[in-house]
Design an enzyme around this catalytic site. Sequence first.
Site, short mmCIF file in Angstrom:
data_model
loop_
_atom_site.label_atom_id
_atom_site.label_comp_id
_atom_site.label_asym_id
_atom_site.label_seq_id
_atom_site.Cartn_x
_atom_site.Cartn_y
_atom_site.Cartn_z
N THR A 12 0.54 -1.11 -1.63
CA THR A 12 -0.72 -0.37 -1.85
C THR A 12 -0.34 0.99 -2.42
O THR A 12 -0.20 1.15 -3.62
CB THR A 12 -1.55 -0.23 -0.56
N LYS B 219 5.63 -3.50 3.36
CA LYS B 219 4.82 -2.53 2.61
C LYS B 219 4.24 -1.54 3.61
O LYS B 219 4.16 -1.79 4.81
CB LYS B 219 3.68 -3.20 1.84
N THR C 168 -1.57 0.35 6.62
CA THR C 168 -1.16 -0.90 7.22
C THR C 168 0.29 -1.20 6.89
O THR C 168 0.71 -1.11 5.74
CB THR C 168 -2.01 -2.04 6.65
N GLU D 189 4.05 8.72 2.41
CA GLU D 189 3.28 9.54 1.47
C GLU D 189 3.29 11.01 1.82
O GLU D 189 3.03 11.39 2.95
CB GLU D 189 1.84 9.08 1.49
N ASN E 132 -4.53 12.45 2.22
CA ASN E 132 -5.41 11.90 3.25
C ASN E 132 -6.76 12.59 3.32
O ASN E 132 -7.55 12.30 4.22
CB ASN E 132 -4.69 11.92 4.60
N SER F 219 -10.50 6.69 1.78
CA SER F 219 -9.54 5.60 1.95
C SER F 219 -9.66 5.05 3.35
O SER F 219 -10.30 5.62 4.21
CB SER F 219 -8.12 6.13 1.73
#
Lengths: 385, 385
Positions: free
Chosen positions: A148, A170, A181, A261, A380, A385
């Site tokens: 993702t 992932k 996730t 991230e 974020n 999201s």
Amino acid sequence: MSVTAPQGFEAAGVAVGLKSTGKPDVAVVVNRGPLKVGAAVFTSNRAKANPIIWSQQAVQDGVVEAIVLNSGGANCFTGSFGFQTTHQTAEKAAELLGVSAGDVLVCSTGLIGTGDQVFRGKVLAGTEQGIAELSADGGEAASLAIMTTDSRPKRAVHTGEGWTIGGMAKGAGMLAPGLATMLVVVTTDAVLTAEQADAHLRHATAVSFDRLDSDGCMSTNDQVTLLASGASGIAPDAAGFRAALAAVCLDLAEQLQGDAEGASHDIRIVVKNAASEDDAVEVGRSVARNNLFKAAIFGNDPNWGRVLAAIGTTEAQFDPYDVDVWMNGVRVCTAGGPDAPREAVDLTPRATEVVIDLKVGDAVATILTNDLTHDYVHENSAYSS
Amino acid sequence: MSVTAPQGFEAAGVAVGLKSTGKPDVAVVVNRGPLKVGAAVFTSNRAKANPIIWSQQAVQDGVVEAIVLNSGGANCFTGSFGFQTTHQTAEKAAELLGVSAGDVLVCSTGLIGTGDQVFRGKVLAGTEQGIAELSADGGEAASLAIMTTDSRPKRAVHTGEGWTIGGMAKGAGMLAPGLATMLVVVTTDAVLTAEQADAHLRHATAVSFDRLDSDGCMSTNDQVTLLASGASGIAPDAAGFRAALAAVCLDLAEQLQGDAEGASHDIRIVVKNAASEDDAVEVGRSVARNNLFKAAIFGNDPNWGRVLAAIGTTEAQFDPYDVDVWMNGVRVCTAGGPDAPREAVDLTPRATEVVIDLKVGDAVATILTNDLTHDYVHENSAYSS
């Protein structure tokens, strides 16, 4: 090769438009046997996505024929319609593969609340297309389709004595948008019983993914699955296999950490001389979840006061005034007081090690985390999201 | 007027150079009686600053004559030298006031690890100077002297039936650099026994400061002190006094929230229809500590999925698929599924309310928190603190 490195597995990754970028978004991994052993561990979040609810039931008997994974939608909090989507996905795969739907696991990742008719149509189409494209070297394609916000795929392979373990993962720890996730599929051609697979997997995840605590936020969709084909014909030494599986899982966990991230530091928190491993984990986790500590590391500030304040909130056995703290090899705090000056510590490298010596026992544990950065806040907050 | 609003109290705030800015940095509050009742609650962090260790012992007998507070240094993890500094501070005040050192409390706030000879000299000088400048309207000066990164002083006064409560506070929740020590002094001229003061204070803090969870990081120096002079001659109705004390504490807590460093939203998380108040607090706190939720609010994103994922990590009694979530008056999630569209929610005001309806009982609790912003990361990474 990832999941198709061991014998007996086929995989595919296809693009069906779940991702607005047009990149691959549905992966299928099929176990061609002769054994069809499967085990899985799931998020302990009580808010569970529909694929989690399905897969928890489906894996109960230790038999797994295939697993279908999609990115581009978490299918979480999507009601009974969403659960039917998961069910239909398993049924579609089962029908095409000539197996029972109850032996097909499903994983989803993406935005919570995504799971409408359009989503369903694409996932079913992807399942069909993925099965049509299955191949014995499809592991790489599968690892791409589950990405993702990952900037790169995560793959690992371990070659044992006549048997092999392969894996893909992932997610950016628990750090990315959409609750990041974490989906992992590990395959092996070793001969394992369902009980062995389950025990080995629980041990391996306990010392790898469970100790990756990027931002303390628990996903609704996390799933780590182990599939064993027995195709090598070799039943491995239990200790050797367990260690190899743990190593593959730790390798993937470190790849997740390294791609978290917004992070600018990969922080290893080593807690040593604890009274128990549980104590060591609790102490390490308290530091990993402390925003002030994480922000200090972002600022290259060896702020040991924040470490001591964090561990002071735990129930672990130690004397707060007899703890040593090391940062990147420099002892900055000894026996609850200042030691080397902050200038002696170089926190500019991405790899950062914090060692906490509790001085009460001989247990040790390592927790992996990341720093708290502007990019984390940006990623974020700037996007829904 | 803050702490000198009730009869029987004198206070002062002086500058002795603990702050590099030259602003006031030592405060003294003295109870002139006739009663000398004191009660205090302290950080539950096991890493406790020297003033905390001292004050916990000193308050045991319920008698407090005075309290000395300094900003510009936490005197935490400064070893036995630091403890002696605290001890000498109490002795200096006791000598000048003609009381027992064991009846003088001490509070410190600032950087952990600060507590050398220079620090000691300044704190002792400030104690002497503060006592020399004591006055019945020194409450305002005292409230200024305890500020660190606060942008404004926090004061509150409640007038009861013949008695008064006054208070001052410093700190930006638990959010500021230096671990944001929260120091609070509340005074009253009501007639209270030591037992009543202790019970009232524990109740008031449990429903106010304990429910302010700005960033989940627990300080090493937090202290909330109640001093009662009895100078009004009036023994108040217990329920009325308790409610008034709680209101003063909540007022101060909301002022701390409103001044939390780097925050752009003051978030009230109201958890209702819980099975118990403990459940409601646990659920609210899980949301208040969720970085993904906090970053979403910074981005004005009504991301209810992150709320459900956060509360799913708790042990509280509820069905994750039968929970409603409201943001600023708009129901964005009902029964575990999407409700009003995100566009219907206006999260631009600083005051933000999230209501979580657990639908299993009738207990309610409110947790106060802030969002996770770039300024938070900047403040806590750019400076050593």
